[in-house]
Design a protein around this motif. Structure first.
Motif, short mmCIF file in Angstrom:
data_model
loop_
_atom_site.label_atom_id
_atom_site.label_comp_id
_atom_site.label_asym_id
_atom_site.label_seq_id
_atom_site.Cartn_x
_atom_site.Cartn_y
_atom_site.Cartn_z
N LYS A 1 70.45 23.11 65.27
CA LYS A 1 71.78 23.71 65.15
C LYS A 1 72.85 22.66 64.87
CE LYS A 1 75.09 26.61 67.66
NZ LYS A 1 75.36 27.37 68.92
N GLU B 1 68.21 21.34 59.54
CA GLU B 1 66.76 21.20 59.38
C GLU B 1 66.38 19.93 58.63
OE1 GLU B 1 64.72 25.27 58.57
OE2 GLU B 1 66.87 25.61 58.39
N GLN C 1 61.07 22.27 58.41
CA GLN C 1 60.44 23.59 58.58
C GLN C 1 59.04 23.47 59.16
OE1 GLN C 1 60.87 25.14 54.51
NE2 GLN C 1 62.24 26.68 55.34
N ASN D 1 66.50 28.62 65.60
CA ASN D 1 67.63 28.57 64.66
C ASN D 1 67.19 28.26 63.23
OD1 ASN D 1 69.73 29.06 66.59
ND2 ASN D 1 69.53 26.94 67.29
N THR E 1 66.33 28.86 59.27
CA THR E 1 67.05 29.61 58.23
C THR E 1 66.14 30.56 57.47
OG1 THR E 1 66.69 27.79 56.68
CG2 THR E 1 68.76 27.78 57.92
N THR E 2 64.83 30.36 57.53
CA THR E 2 63.87 31.22 56.82
C THR E 2 62.87 31.78 57.83
OG1 THR E 2 62.55 29.24 56.32
CG2 THR E 2 64.09 30.01 54.62
#
Length: 423
Positions: free
Chosen positions: A40, A44, A254, A325, A327-328
């Motif tokens: 956050k 990432e 990721q 948190n 994004t994908t």
């Protein structure tokens, strides 16, 4: 049946495992609590950079340990009642590993300032070297051997508390990602330093001169086991580095999110191995008639427990990924559903590894480890461009299956040993 369960719960083994598990709980939970905060605040991509530096540090840790978590534990377990021999083993280990530490630090600093891949994040990688200094001070191999579980637990708790405080205080804006691994290293240095001092006090060890011959013998004797652990570390930590190198830091971030969820369970499995391995060695040496039964019961329960946890993970994958948190969420959720097979297979291979090492099949173990790591790296390089992050997890699953097959072949090829039919 109830009486058996009651006896297990009241056993000294279960009590020690509970204490050990409580301490290791902090090892499992701390990253899960900190990663959402780091992602956050730093994003990432920067989290990916931190993950790469941490992975490289963990590979270097193997040089610092120099096989102590395997050979050292076994030596201490066998000689735990011989104070003079304990002191000799401990001091020889400490002095020899110190020489390795100096060499690793010098070479690492040279590479950080010379290699373009590392030069781009000089401060991050330099501060991450504190982790290997803290690992040098980690004497859990000795504490496992003498069955001093309480100190291992307390040490883990202290180091993780310092780590959490460090991250929350120092990492407050995007650019502060360089202090994440610094906080990790600081926690291990302080905590492990305290307990190294306490070992000298409790066991009344005295500093004495260690001869060059003893150091040479130590480095020579444990080299094969150390070299095999290098391959294990490469297998464990190289994927995120390869993802960053062949992909980008965002992909590395990721991958690390999904990996950390799985690593939580892998860490438990490795800790389970560390805790039960001395007992397996002890049973094989002192009580071979019961060794097979004890090994089978302990590891069967553990594998079933992991399967149960992975089923929970599978049906709650999207909710779990959201917590970090990411994004994908959808893509990472699907990756997680693939990755859950890794802990199940690892729990099986780790149980077989206990036997391979317990019966001193070190040459076979080194060969298996070397071959499996080479296969893993080749598969990752081949699969990553085609299947992206899914390809990395496919590679790890295939490799773990190959390791299990190799371990079974290693054990079963000797009919007078563990997995052979009783005569």
């Amino acid at each position: 049946m109830k009486q058996k369960i009651y006896n297990i719960l009241k056993s000294d083994f279960f009590k020690k495992f509970s204490i050990y598990g409580f301490g290791q709980f902090f090892n499992l939970v701390t990253p899960l609590l900190l990663i959402p905060y780091i992602v956050k605040v730093c994003g990432e991509e920067n989290f990916g950079k931190v993950s790469v530096a941490l992975a490289i540090s963990f590979v270097l840790i193997v040089f610092i340990d120099y096989g102590s978590e395997l050979v050292g534990v076994r030596d201490i377990t066998i000689n735990r009642n011989d104070k003079k021999e304990l002191q000799r083993i401990f001091l020889t280990n400490l002095v020899s590993r110190f020489l390795v530490l100096i060499l690793v630090l010098v070479v690492s600093l040279v590479l950080i300032f010379c290699l373009p891949f590392l030069q781009s994040e000089t401060i991050l990688f330099a501060l991450s070297l504190l982790i290997i200094l803290g690992q040098y001070l980690n004497q859990s191999w000795f504490l496992q051997g003498v069955d001093n579980i309480n100190w291992i637990s307390i040490s883990n708790i202290i180091s993780k508390i310092i780590y959490v405080i460090g991250v929350l205080v120092l990492v407050v804006k995007k650019e502060d990602y360089i202090y994440v691994n610094f906080s990790f290293g600081l926690g291990t240095i302080i905590s492990n330093g305290i307990f190294t001092y306490l070992i000298f006090k409790k066991y009344d060890f005295k500093f004495e001169k260690i001869s060059k011959r003893e150091i040479k013998d130590f480095l020579k004797r444990d080299f094969k086991m150390f070299s095999s652990q290098i391959f294990v570390a490469i297998q464990l930590y190289s994927p995120v580095v390869l993802v960053s190198f062949f992909g980008n830091n965002f992909m590395a971030g990721q991958y690390r999110i999904v990996e950390q969820i799985i690593v939580t369970f892998k860490t438990y499995i490795f800790l389970f191995f560390n805790f039960t391995y001395p007992r397996v060695c002890n049973d094989i040496n002192n009580n071979p008639s019961k060794a097979k039964r004890n090994w089978l019961i302990i590891n069967t329960v553990n594998v079933l427990f992991i399967v149960f946890l992975m089923l929970i993970l599978y049906f709650n994958s999207e909710l779990i990924v959201t917590f970090f948190n990411a994004t994908t969420v959808f893509d990472l959720s699907n990756l997680l559903k693939i990755a859950i097979f890794i802990p199940i297979l690892l729990a099986i291979s780790i149980s077989l590894k206990q036997l391979v090492l317990g019966y001193n099949f070190q040459k076979q173990y080194v060969l298996i480890t070397t071959v499996s790591v080479i296969i893993s790296l080749i598969l990752i390089v081949l699969f990553l461009p085609i299947y992206k992050l899914q390809g990395v997890f496919y590679s790890l699953i295939i490799t773990e299956v190959i390791v299990i097959i190799f371990y079974l072949f290693c054990i079963r090829k000797r009919p007078n040993h563990f997995l052979a039919k009783d005569v």
